[in-house]
Design a protein around this motif. Sequence first.
Motif, PDB file in Angstrom:
ATOM      1  N   GLU A 279       0.820  -1.062  -0.103  1.00 25.72           N
ATOM      2  CA  GLU A 279       0.097   0.005  -0.100  1.00 25.72           C
ATOM      3  C   GLU A 279       0.896   1.259  -0.162  1.00 25.72           C
ATOM      4  O   GLU A 279       0.410   2.287  -0.545  1.00 25.72           O
ATOM      5  CB  GLU A 279      -0.990  -0.157   1.133  1.00 25.72           C
ATOM      6  CG  GLU A 279      -2.021  -1.019   1.183  1.00 25.72           C
ATOM      7  CD  GLU A 279      -1.633  -2.630   1.373  1.00 25.72           C
ATOM      8  OE1 GLU A 279      -0.466  -2.497   1.725  1.00 25.72           O
ATOM      9  OE2 GLU A 279      -2.466  -3.328   1.052  1.00 25.72           O
ATOM     10  N   ALA A 280       2.078   1.324   0.787  1.00 22.51           N
ATOM     11  CA  ALA A 280       2.763   2.419   0.573  1.00 22.51           C
ATOM     12  C   ALA A 280       3.371   2.710  -0.592  1.00 22.51           C
ATOM     13  O   ALA A 280       3.519   3.728  -1.250  1.00 22.51           O
ATOM     14  CB  ALA A 280       4.030   1.901   1.582  1.00 22.51           C
ATOM     15  N   PHE A 281       3.883   1.579  -1.415  1.00 19.58           N
ATOM     16  CA  PHE A 281       4.233   1.937  -2.995  1.00 19.58           C
ATOM     17  C   PHE A 281       2.975   2.529  -3.736  1.00 19.58           C
ATOM     18  O   PHE A 281       3.327   3.168  -4.381  1.00 19.58           O
ATOM     19  CB  PHE A 281       4.781   0.556  -3.449  1.00 19.58           C
ATOM     20  CG  PHE A 281       6.199   0.298  -3.197  1.00 19.58           C
ATOM     21  CD1 PHE A 281       7.050   1.170  -4.140  1.00 19.58           C
ATOM     22  CD2 PHE A 281       6.902  -0.744  -2.620  1.00 19.58           C
ATOM     23  CE1 PHE A 281       8.423   0.969  -3.990  1.00 19.58           C
ATOM     24  CE2 PHE A 281       8.275  -0.931  -2.679  1.00 19.58           C
ATOM     25  CZ  PHE A 281       9.275   0.062  -3.332  1.00 19.58           C
ATOM     26  N   ILE A 282       2.035   1.669  -3.563  1.00 18.69           N
ATOM     27  CA  ILE A 282       0.797   2.215  -4.315  1.00 18.69           C
ATOM     28  C   ILE A 282       0.637   3.744  -4.144  1.00 18.69           C
ATOM     29  O   ILE A 282       0.505   4.465  -4.794  1.00 18.69           O
ATOM     30  CB  ILE A 282      -0.393   1.404  -4.022  1.00 18.69           C
ATOM     31  CG1 ILE A 282      -0.164  -0.114  -4.689  1.00 18.69           C
ATOM     32  CG2 ILE A 282      -1.573   2.032  -4.979  1.00 18.69           C
ATOM     33  CD1 ILE A 282       0.066  -0.346  -6.134  1.00 18.69           C
ATOM     34  N   ALA A 283       0.595   4.114  -2.645  1.00 18.94           N
ATOM     35  CA  ALA A 283       0.521   5.522  -2.498  1.00 18.94           C
ATOM     36  C   ALA A 283       1.476   6.453  -3.185  1.00 18.94           C
ATOM     37  O   ALA A 283       1.186   7.432  -3.566  1.00 18.94           O
ATOM     38  CB  ALA A 283       0.344   5.504  -0.893  1.00 18.94           C
ATOM     39  N   LYS A 284       2.601   6.093  -2.969  1.00 18.36           N
ATOM     40  CA  LYS A 284       3.762   6.797  -3.638  1.00 18.36           C
ATOM     41  C   LYS A 284       3.673   6.819  -5.090  1.00 18.36           C
ATOM     42  O   LYS A 284       3.887   8.009  -5.681  1.00 18.36           O
ATOM     43  CB  LYS A 284       5.343   6.341  -3.215  1.00 18.36           C
ATOM     44  CG  LYS A 284       5.441   6.491  -1.797  1.00 18.36           C
ATOM     45  CD  LYS A 284       6.977   6.108  -1.474  1.00 18.36           C
ATOM     46  CE  LYS A 284       7.260   6.208  -0.149  1.00 18.36           C
ATOM     47  NZ  LYS A 284       7.350   7.650   0.305  1.00 18.36           N
ATOM     48  N   PHE A 285       3.266   5.961  -5.807  1.00 17.40           N
ATOM     49  CA  PHE A 285       3.231   6.064  -7.098  1.00 17.40           C
ATOM     50  C   PHE A 285       1.999   6.876  -7.583  1.00 17.40           C
ATOM     51  O   PHE A 285       2.019   7.341  -8.631  1.00 17.40           O
ATOM     52  CB  PHE A 285       3.095   4.427  -7.686  1.00 17.40           C
ATOM     53  CG  PHE A 285       4.355   3.679  -7.692  1.00 17.40           C
ATOM     54  CD1 PHE A 285       5.703   4.363  -7.249  1.00 17.40           C
ATOM     55  CD2 PHE A 285       4.374   2.313  -7.868  1.00 17.40           C
ATOM     56  CE1 PHE A 285       6.855   3.746  -7.328  1.00 17.40           C
ATOM     57  CE2 PHE A 285       5.551   1.602  -7.781  1.00 17.40           C
ATOM     58  CZ  PHE A 285       6.895   2.178  -7.507  1.00 17.40           C
ATOM     59  N   GLY A 286       1.017   6.644  -6.540  1.00  9.65           N
ATOM     60  CA  GLY A 286      -0.077   7.651  -7.029  1.00  9.65           C
ATOM     61  C   GLY A 286      -0.105   9.095  -6.366  1.00  9.65           C
ATOM     62  O   GLY A 286      -1.075   9.836  -6.995  1.00  9.65           O
ATOM     63  N   GLU A 292      -4.352   8.768   2.726  1.00  7.56           N
ATOM     64  CA  GLU A 292      -5.182   9.319   1.716  1.00  7.56           C
ATOM     65  C   GLU A 292      -5.620   8.073   0.453  1.00  7.56           C
ATOM     66  O   GLU A 292      -6.285   8.532  -0.538  1.00  7.56           O
ATOM     67  CB  GLU A 292      -4.929  10.687   1.232  1.00  7.56           C
ATOM     68  CG  GLU A 292      -4.888  11.690   2.442  1.00  7.56           C
ATOM     69  CD  GLU A 292      -4.192  13.028   1.742  1.00  7.56           C
ATOM     70  OE1 GLU A 292      -4.441  14.088   2.195  1.00  7.56           O
ATOM     71  OE2 GLU A 292      -3.457  12.800   0.811  1.00  7.56           O
ATOM     72  N   LEU A 293      -4.935   6.902   0.719  1.00  9.93           N
ATOM     73  CA  LEU A 293      -5.084   6.274  -0.272  1.00  9.93           C
ATOM     74  C   LEU A 293      -6.399   5.565  -0.449  1.00  9.93           C
ATOM     75  O   LEU A 293      -6.936   4.898   0.674  1.00  9.93           O
ATOM     76  CB  LEU A 293      -4.089   5.142  -0.438  1.00  9.93           C
ATOM     77  CG  LEU A 293      -4.003   3.916  -1.320  1.00  9.93           C
ATOM     78  CD1 LEU A 293      -3.586   4.661  -2.849  1.00  9.93           C
ATOM     79  CD2 LEU A 293      -2.945   2.983  -0.991  1.00  9.93           C
ATOM     80  N   THR A 294      -7.438   5.717  -1.321  1.00 13.94           N
ATOM     81  CA  THR A 294      -8.684   5.301  -1.488  1.00 13.94           C
ATOM     82  C   THR A 294      -8.633   4.178  -2.412  1.00 13.94           C
ATOM     83  O   THR A 294      -7.692   3.744  -2.894  1.00 13.94           O
ATOM     84  CB  THR A 294      -9.770   6.438  -2.065  1.00 13.94           C
ATOM     85  OG1 THR A 294      -9.278   6.583  -3.303  1.00 13.94           O
ATOM     86  CG2 THR A 294      -9.559   7.538  -1.014  1.00 13.94           C
TER      87      THR A 294
END
Length: 334
Positions: A279-286, A292-294
């Motif tokens: 999830e941390a990777f996905i948030a940074k890439f987004g 705040e990752l939905t």
Amino acid sequence: MRRHRALNISFLLLLCRMGECIASEASIAQPSRPSTTFPYFLRGGSTATATVARTKTRQRQRQRSKPRHGPQEFIINVQRLTTKLQNDTSRQWNNLQSNAKREWEQFLAELPRIRPQKFRSDSKLDEVCKSFSLVLTADNGIDTAQLLKACRAHLAFIKTAGSSLRLVAKDLEGNLAKAETLFHKSPDACRHLSAMLELERSAGIHQGNVLKDPSAAIGLLWIRRSLAFQAELYASFLQNGVHPREAAMTAYTKHLRPYHGWALSKLFSASLTQMPEREAFIAKFGGVDRHELTEECHALVARKLKMLVEAWEPLLTSWKEDFERLGLEDTRRV
């Protein structure tokens, strides 16, 4: 005649005397009030009747003046106390609500203003996907200028991933500079990747598949291996249950470790152990914070990573074929 008159006077005096005696006895029986026996007697009543009436009157007056302590009075007192308690409780509760509301408003006013971030449709990931989708030409060749542009965009992208990919980004930056040096010298002759490699080979700077370092060929060789490593890593993000640390070690063992010496292998392995959760990777890439990752942002980033991996697969295949065809696949350890 005189005798009768004398008798009448004597009789009246006797009556007066009797009246005085009766009044005197009444005053002795009721010392607290002046005697009114005589008037009652004159109205035709008796002494006993007047006394009983006065006694009942005084009893009623005493009953009115005495405090009531019966069940009714107890109930009334309880009701009064209950009403008082309700009023006091209501007043205190209103004061408490007012104070709490005032304190909460003051607390909110002192908080820093945080503007929620939203996923940007023009993020670095979008630019990387678009750039790599334009690298392959219609005849399955590789546009060198577009490849270097896409790699430069990808470098900016992976720098946002934090310390876990910092060593990968540094390695990519150094190798990209080696390839750009030759391209900027002869952009027309290096329009396609195969032409660029042939130009450098014809210059005689390599010894077979032992590539000179620095050179465009050695830079492009390690860029291809790095992208192959990242392709497998990003593909693991599309699957649940696989921690990025495990996926990174698996991809490293397959694509980079065979060409790393002992020191470089230890350095890369230590760097990859810092991989955060998926999830941390996905948030940074987004481009958003993790809290705040939905679900919508998560799905969008995953879809774009899938597009990037799919764009890399044919590109990496054609890229490796050019190196093998020209005999430039250097397999030495460094």
